[in-house]
Design a protein around this motif. Structure first.
Motif, short mmCIF file in Angstrom:
data_model
loop_
_atom_site.label_atom_id
_atom_site.label_comp_id
_atom_site.label_asym_id
_atom_site.label_seq_id
_atom_site.Cartn_x
_atom_site.Cartn_y
_atom_site.Cartn_z
N CYS A 138 -0.42 60.24 61.66
CA CYS A 138 0.60 59.41 60.60
C CYS A 138 -0.03 57.60 59.87
O CYS A 138 1.01 57.87 59.14
CB CYS A 138 1.75 59.05 62.19
SG CYS A 138 3.51 58.37 61.36
N VAL B 197 10.28 60.93 64.32
CA VAL B 197 10.85 60.77 62.96
C VAL B 197 11.63 60.77 62.96
O VAL B 197 11.94 62.65 62.30
CB VAL B 197 9.55 59.99 62.79
CG1 VAL B 197 9.34 59.99 61.05
CG2 VAL B 197 8.65 60.14 62.75
N CYS C 95 5.67 59.62 57.61
CA CYS C 95 5.59 58.91 57.98
C CYS C 95 5.69 56.97 56.99
O CYS C 95 4.66 56.80 56.97
CB CYS C 95 4.05 58.38 59.13
SG CYS C 95 3.95 59.65 60.03
N VAL D 222 9.09 54.60 60.56
CA VAL D 222 8.06 54.91 62.30
C VAL D 222 8.63 53.44 62.75
O VAL D 222 8.63 53.34 64.22
CB VAL D 222 6.79 54.54 61.84
CG1 VAL D 222 5.90 54.45 63.03
CG2 VAL D 222 6.54 55.95 60.93
#
Length: 311
Positions: A95, A172, A177, A182
């Motif tokens: 991520c 999320v 990401c 995030v």
């Protein structure tokens, strides 16, 4: 602040939970990504092979194609894998890596587009000084500076995001990401981080837009003063593609990142993000090639050579 992170992976909600939409979306994104790969790699190869395209304008265009290809590749394969396999989990490190590379290459594009606008300004407004102004050293400095500042921006904000603590929440509400998506999961006080991100992004985008606006203001003034219709058309056509790309890129960015967080809708943001992360990298090579006689001529030359070698 001490990092007390307990989360080892994140769950990307993706675009939809509807099984009936997952296969059509996968096919659509696969087609978009394939066109992105072919278009951007094709532009880079054409510019490399044809000596007539070894000019500052095409130097910046080849870098734009590289950047588009990279930031699309940071996101699209993950989205496609999630749709096809149904695996929505992404590790903590993966991520962070995705966030960094997407932010880095998107930021590089934010700096490349003003450099391209300046190049067009010199070409239209100061044509007699073009070769002495846009030298190899100047072009290289503008390109390298774009990469340095883009990667620096991404390093600072990715590092800041992952220095926060993530205690339990790991879902999320996005298909990749992205920094705001995030950051909102953190159990730390993120007020300062959000302010730094918003002000830094606003500053970078505004500086880029100001440079582009001033460049095009002088370009349009020069074009209006031209007496020759052929000169008018040539100047207009040389800027039209770049102006189209700039309008699409910054229009989407302003919608996504510069609106107050209270007015954000996750569904609306996801749709805008699809456009931003997948559609724009696909459109840029089409915008530049379909309106550009030199690129089309280079493509015909390559196709002809290929036919002769095969025949």
């Amino acid at each position: 602040m001490e990092n007390t992170t307990e989360v080892s992976e994140f769950i990307l909600l993706g675009l939809t939970d509807d099984p009936e939409l997952q296969v059509p979306l996968f096919i659509m994104f696969a087609v978009i990504y394939l066109i992105t790969l072919i278009g951007n790699l094709g532009i880079m190869v054409l510019i490399l092979l044809d000596s007539r395209l070894h000019t500052p304008m095409y130097f910046f265009l080849s870098n734009l194609s590289l950047v588009d290809l990279c930031y699309s590749s940071a996101v699209t394969p993950t989205v496609m894998a999630g749709l096809l396999l149904g695996d929505k989990a992404i590790s903590y490190n993966a991520c962070a890596a995705q966030m960094f590379f997407f932010a880095a290459f998107a930021s590089v594009e934010n700096y490349l587009l003003p450099s391209m606008a300046y190049d067009r300004y010199v070409a239209v407004c100061r044509p007699l000084h073009y070769t002495t102004t846009m030298t190899t050293g100047v072009c290289a400095s503008l390109a390298i500076g774009s990469y340095v500042f883009g990667f620096l921006f991404a390093s600072i904000h990715t590092g800041d995001t992952f220095s926060l603590s993530f205690c339990e929440a790991n879902v999320v509400h996005h298909f990749f990401c992205d920094i705001p998506a995030v950051m909102v999961l953190s159990c730390s006080d993120r007020h300062v981080s959000e302010l730094v991100l918003r002000y830094a992004a606003s500053f970078n985008i505004c500086i880029a837009i100001v440079v582009i606006f001033i460049s095009y203001m002088f370009i349009f003034i020069t074009i209006l003063k031209m007496r020759s219709s052929s000169g008018y058309q040539k100047a207009l056509s040389t800027c039209a593609s770049h102006f189209t790309a700039v309008s699409i890129f910054y229009g989407t960015i302003i919608f996504m990142y510069l609106q107050p967080s209270s007015s954000h809708s996750m569904d609306t943001d996801k749709i805008a993000s699809v456009f931003y992360t997948m559609v724009i990298p696909m459109l840029n090579p089409l915008v530049y090639s379909l309106r550009n006689k030199e690129v089309k001529s280079a493509l015909r030359k390559v196709v002809l050579k290929a036919k002769l070698s095969l025949g």
